[in-house]
Design an enzyme around this catalytic site. Structure first.
Site, short mmCIF file in Angstrom:
data_model
loop_
_atom_site.label_atom_id
_atom_site.label_comp_id
_atom_site.label_asym_id
_atom_site.label_seq_id
_atom_site.Cartn_x
_atom_site.Cartn_y
_atom_site.Cartn_z
N ASP A 157 0.94 -1.29 -0.08
CA ASP A 157 -0.01 -0.06 0.18
C ASP A 157 0.78 1.29 0.07
OD1 ASP A 157 -2.03 1.77 0.42
OD2 ASP A 157 -2.34 1.45 2.44
N TYR A 225 -9.37 9.69 -5.76
CA TYR A 225 -8.21 9.61 -6.69
C TYR A 225 -8.46 10.35 -8.05
CZ TYR A 225 -6.26 6.36 -3.10
OH TYR A 225 -5.97 5.83 -2.00
N1 SAM Z 1 -4.04 3.70 2.26
C1 SAM Z 1 -3.66 4.91 1.55
C2 SAM Z 1 -4.37 4.79 0.51
O1 SAM Z 1 -5.80 5.01 0.60
O2 SAM Z 1 -4.02 5.22 -0.82
C3 SAM Z 1 -2.31 5.58 1.12
C4 SAM Z 1 -1.22 4.79 1.12
S1 SAM Z 1 -0.10 4.88 2.45
C5 SAM Z 1 -0.11 6.40 3.46
C6 SAM Z 1 1.24 4.88 1.47
C7 SAM Z 1 2.44 4.83 2.40
O3 SAM Z 1 3.54 4.09 1.86
C8 SAM Z 1 3.16 6.16 3.02
O4 SAM Z 1 2.85 6.33 4.53
C9 SAM Z 1 4.51 6.01 2.87
O5 SAM Z 1 5.27 6.45 3.72
C10 SAM Z 1 4.91 4.37 2.75
N2 SAM Z 1 5.97 4.15 2.04
C11 SAM Z 1 6.55 4.99 0.75
N3 SAM Z 1 7.78 4.07 0.40
C12 SAM Z 1 7.81 3.18 1.00
C13 SAM Z 1 8.87 2.23 1.32
N4 SAM Z 1 9.77 2.19 0.43
N5 SAM Z 1 8.87 1.17 2.35
C14 SAM Z 1 7.86 1.26 3.09
N6 SAM Z 1 6.67 2.28 3.03
C15 SAM Z 1 6.78 3.03 2.31
#
Ligand code: SAM
Length: 283
Positions: A157, A225
């Site tokens: 995600d 989105y």
């Molecule tokens: N749940 C959400 C939706 O409805 O689209 C959004 C996504 S969520 C908040 C995305 C997360 O991925 C972010 O908190 C970001 O910090 C995390 N993220 C990005 N790159 C990452 C990585 N390389 N490893 C782990 N987490 C990562």
């Protein structure tokens, strides 16, 4: 209008604008610009680097599908799940409804997203209240390499490529995820919109097709989105991911607002141009 406040996501030449009442959080983390707003009509809004991550209004659609499509696509009853990204806790919340899961791990790169979600987005961050949840803070692409043959479900995600999510959109990461699966396990990844970012959607579908025996792109309606939809790319060697293993039990059905076995199958049915895009003959 004077006195009104609107915030916009501007992405790939498109704009999506939401009317807000006030800003609850505005921080620059080591990884990204994190903002949370109280909107006028859509509840709370989480943005990272100016991109909408979720609103209270429609987050159920994305989170139910990201959790339940892989859960029911798995040909055996899954026991160990890993979420990569997903710091708001929404996918954890949906996975947590499944008593069959013995462990629920999350690897989120940005601890600030977890903290801010716990403070301002309790409806998704309640996913962390489950005693099975174990939190790892770090890069999901490095984490996965260190855990071969471990998970039945890996759900990515993530944010879009370009920021910390970049390595999660490369073929090596897909190969590492395959190695981290137990036999018959399933991966599901945030695969963008085939209208907004067709090259990225086609790229991840190609990885899944090259690496797994069974794969597909499931579309999810998410009005906030850009283009109103997002994809979930699913892959497995265990069996046809388009066919759910079983029907959710009646208690679970009462709390699901989007996912059903019919929606599971139907989500993989794509408009002709999208199918052609994923077959490598797109317009
Ligand atoms: N749940 C959400 C939706 O409805 O689209 C959004 C996504 S969520 C908040 C995305 C997360 O991925 C972010 O908190 C970001 O910090 C995390 N993220 C990005 N790159 C990452 C990585 N390389 N490893 C782990 N987490 C990562």
């Amino acid at each position: 209008m004077a006195g009104e406040r609107w915030v916009s996501e501007v992405n790939a030449g498109w704009g999506l604008t939401i009317k807000v009442r006030r800003q609850l959080c505005d921080i620059q983390t080591p990884f990204q610009h994190l903002e949370i707003f109280e909107t006028v009509n859509l509840g709370r809004l989480l943005m990272l680097d100016g991109i909408v991550q979720l609103t209270s209004f429609d987050e159920f659609a994305y989170h139910e599908m990201m959790a339940n499509v892989p859960f029911y696509a798995c040909s055996h009853v899954p026991e160990r799940a890993l979420v990569i990204g997903g710091g708001d806790g929404g996918v954890l919340r949906e996975l947590g409804r499944h008593r069959e899961l013995k462990s629920l791990e999350i690897c989120e790169i940005d601890a600030s997203v977890i903290e801010a979600s716990r403070k301002f987005l309790p409806e998704t961050a309640c996913g962390y209240d489950d005693p099975r949840v174990k939190i790892h803070v770090g890069d999901g692409s490095a984490f996965i390499k260190a855990h071969p043959d471990t998970y039945d479900l890996i759900i990515v995600d993530s944010t879009d490529p370009g920021g910390p999510g970049e390595p999660l959109f490369g073929e090596p990461f897909y190969r590492d995820m395959k190695a981290a699966l137990r036999p018959g396990g399933v991966i599901a990844t945030q695969a963008e919109s085939y209208y907004l970012l067709p090259e990225i959607a086609a790229r991840v579908v190609r990885f899944a097709k090259n690496i797994f025996q069974y794969s597909g792109f499931a579309q999810i309606n998410v009005p906030t989105y850009p283009t109103g939809l997002i994809g979930c790319c699913v892959g497995s060697d265990g069996g046809d991911v388009r066919e759910p293993r079983e029907v959710p039990d009646p208690e679970l059905q009462k709390v699901l607002h989007y996912y059903s076995p019919e929606i599971h199958r139907g989500a993989f049915l794509l408009p002709r141009f999208a199918s052609q895009l994923f077959e490598g003959e797109g317009k």
